[in-house]
Design a protein around this motif. Sequence first.
Motif, PDB file in Angstrom:
ATOM      1  N   GLU A 482       0.801  -1.431   0.016  1.00 33.85           N
ATOM      2  CA  GLU A 482      -0.046  -0.008  -0.078  1.00 33.85           C
ATOM      3  C   GLU A 482       0.819   1.193  -0.073  1.00 33.85           C
ATOM      4  O   GLU A 482       0.393   2.211  -0.197  1.00 33.85           O
ATOM      5  N   PRO A 484       3.640   3.896  -1.086  1.00 32.15           N
ATOM      6  CA  PRO A 484       3.695   4.725  -2.466  1.00 32.15           C
ATOM      7  C   PRO A 484       5.159   3.956  -3.213  1.00 32.15           C
ATOM      8  O   PRO A 484       5.781   3.445  -2.338  1.00 32.15           O
ATOM      9  N   GLU A 511      -1.188   3.850 -12.702  1.00 29.74           N
ATOM     10  CA  GLU A 511      -2.101   3.619 -11.467  1.00 29.74           C
ATOM     11  C   GLU A 511      -1.332   4.647 -10.055  1.00 29.74           C
ATOM     12  O   GLU A 511      -2.193   5.095  -9.519  1.00 29.74           O
ATOM     13  N   ARG A 512       0.004   4.322  -9.873  1.00 29.13           N
ATOM     14  CA  ARG A 512       0.381   4.928  -8.475  1.00 29.13           C
ATOM     15  C   ARG A 512       1.166   6.290  -8.788  1.00 29.13           C
ATOM     16  O   ARG A 512       2.053   6.685  -7.901  1.00 29.13           O
ATOM     17  N   SER A 514       4.056   6.443 -10.412  1.00 26.70           N
ATOM     18  CA  SER A 514       5.392   6.187 -10.233  1.00 26.70           C
ATOM     19  C   SER A 514       6.187   6.388 -11.587  1.00 26.70           C
ATOM     20  O   SER A 514       5.664   6.823 -12.782  1.00 26.70           O
TER      21      SER A 514
END
Length: 644
Positions: A482, A484, A511-512, A514
């Motif tokens: 969960e 980052p 989605e994150r 990154s």
Amino acid sequence: MARRLPSLQRVLGAPSLFAVAYGEIASSIYFALGIVAAHALGLSPLVLLVAGILFLLVTMSYAEGTAAIPEAGGGATLARKAFNDLAGFLTGWALFLDYLIVIALASLFVPHYLAAALQVDALATRPWDVVFALGVILGLGLGRLARGPKFYAASVAVAMLDLVTQLLLVGLGIALVLSPHALAASVEVGRSPSWGDLAFALPLAMLAYTGLETVANLAEEARRPGSDLPRGLFGAVSTVVVLYVVIALVGLSAFPVREGATELGTTWLEAPLIGIVQALRGSIPVGLDRLLQAFVGASGALILLAAAATSISGFGRLAYSLGEHGMLPRAIGRLDRRTLISPYAIAAACLVSAALLLAAGAVADEEVTFLAGFYSFGVLLAFTASQAAVLRLRVSSPGLARPYRVPLALRVRGVELPLPVLVGMMATLAVWIAALVTHPGARYAGLAWMAGGLLVYGAVRVRRGEGLTERVVSPDERELPERPLARILVPMKLGPIGEEMLATAVKLAEERGSSVEALYVIRVPFDKPLDAPLPDEEARAAASLEEARLLGEEHGVQVSGRVVRARAIGEAIVEEARRVGADLIVLGSAPRWRRQSRFFSPTVEYVLRKAPCEVLVVAFPEAALVEEEEAAATKGSSLTSSLP
């Protein structure tokens, strides 16, 4: 190497969903009206209304379920999430049957409407209508294999054409032929139709409301599933129910019941709307009657073609969902870059629907009624399972975000159970039992279909080494930390496995929020110095990293690439992860290692032991190895030059 992999994109708004739903659901009146009228007689409008109300209750369940779980698979996904994989498969297998029968019936009715439009009677006679229907199925399959779906753009036009056609018939019918006296005289409850006829007709009436699963299967492509799906569903279903009842009233006014039969269910069984046009001919000017017949015939043929085409797409999306979760062979569900659904799924839908059409004609005198009864078995079973799943999720996952909630809930032991879902589930179960009792197609063919599905499912699970009820997680559902993820490291690898590794990393990064560090390791043999000239490997590395960068640009993800030379790939990956401060490493596991004593390759095992961060290992089915080896052979390179 890093080509863009196909995926389902969120591109559909409420108008597109309404158009797809209306076009699919409203198309069924072109073949369902005659079938229902043949058995429900003067009570056909009432039977269609009851089935429509039941369908609205089911729609409420689908709206809640698909808005909360916006994935492809429709009712099968709901059952899998609420219960287990076996329940999800059984629901999906029943839904496969419905897609196949809609393809078969829609294709069979196309020549009958086209015959009216072109005034070529031979098209509507046996065996030429069946031959033409088989040609339609073949043509749709070949067309779908040749290119990706374009029906989203055309669905609005087809739906509007359908709406105009039906409103035109309703308007002319109400003005010229609607007769309350003829309708009243057509009904003798208990005799014409008998109670047995009504019990026989009610399951058939579910055929009039196809298309709900087609829209549910588009949940993964809806822009705002929580609002667009309910709006599209309720708008389409409400419109269709009203039009169906009125069209049935007009049809029975034009062809009242005489001596226990109506021409709507005999003479015009396979083209009921053309029958209504014929009834209007004496009341409209000469010339316009032929124009009206040509218009209704041509539009009916086009709408039925669209219904068959969207059913093929729905079949493919359901196959994709089942394949992703280990319920079918992966190949039948794998998305294709050009068609966006598996070519194997397209071929299976066309071949099996054609076989059903031929088999129904061989085993039953009334093949249309046989197929309709067969359809009711699958759709009612799936509807019951889907509503049970919505209730189960209310109990097992009370905290699940539900953008749409079915109203009128009863609180039982602290859990809110929606009354419409309870009523709908019991009603669909009761009608399903009635279908088993009254329809040989449901009783024998339906049960045989489910038994065959269990054999397929069992074989797939045994081959994969997984339990029948075990939950198989798709690549999109893998649990990740969960915290980052600032940097995701993905080693580059040749072939399909490498492509999916990179695609997984890019999707996670998208989605994150990154960035992706793409690493190409050139493994240098021990008999050469580390700085030995290796121009071919250098060129491949540069090309792979460039394609990775372009893939990242397409998805708004920053991809940085680096080429390193090393004696051992695992050590190079771990060292690079430390250097860049990676939060996650994405690796792939080829099937060949699972045939040996060790599950992972030595490289993957080393990274798992030494990595300074989380590691995501993507395992691939046996078919991926074949593709990997073929790709490597084509490129004339050895897999030993990249990550094993």
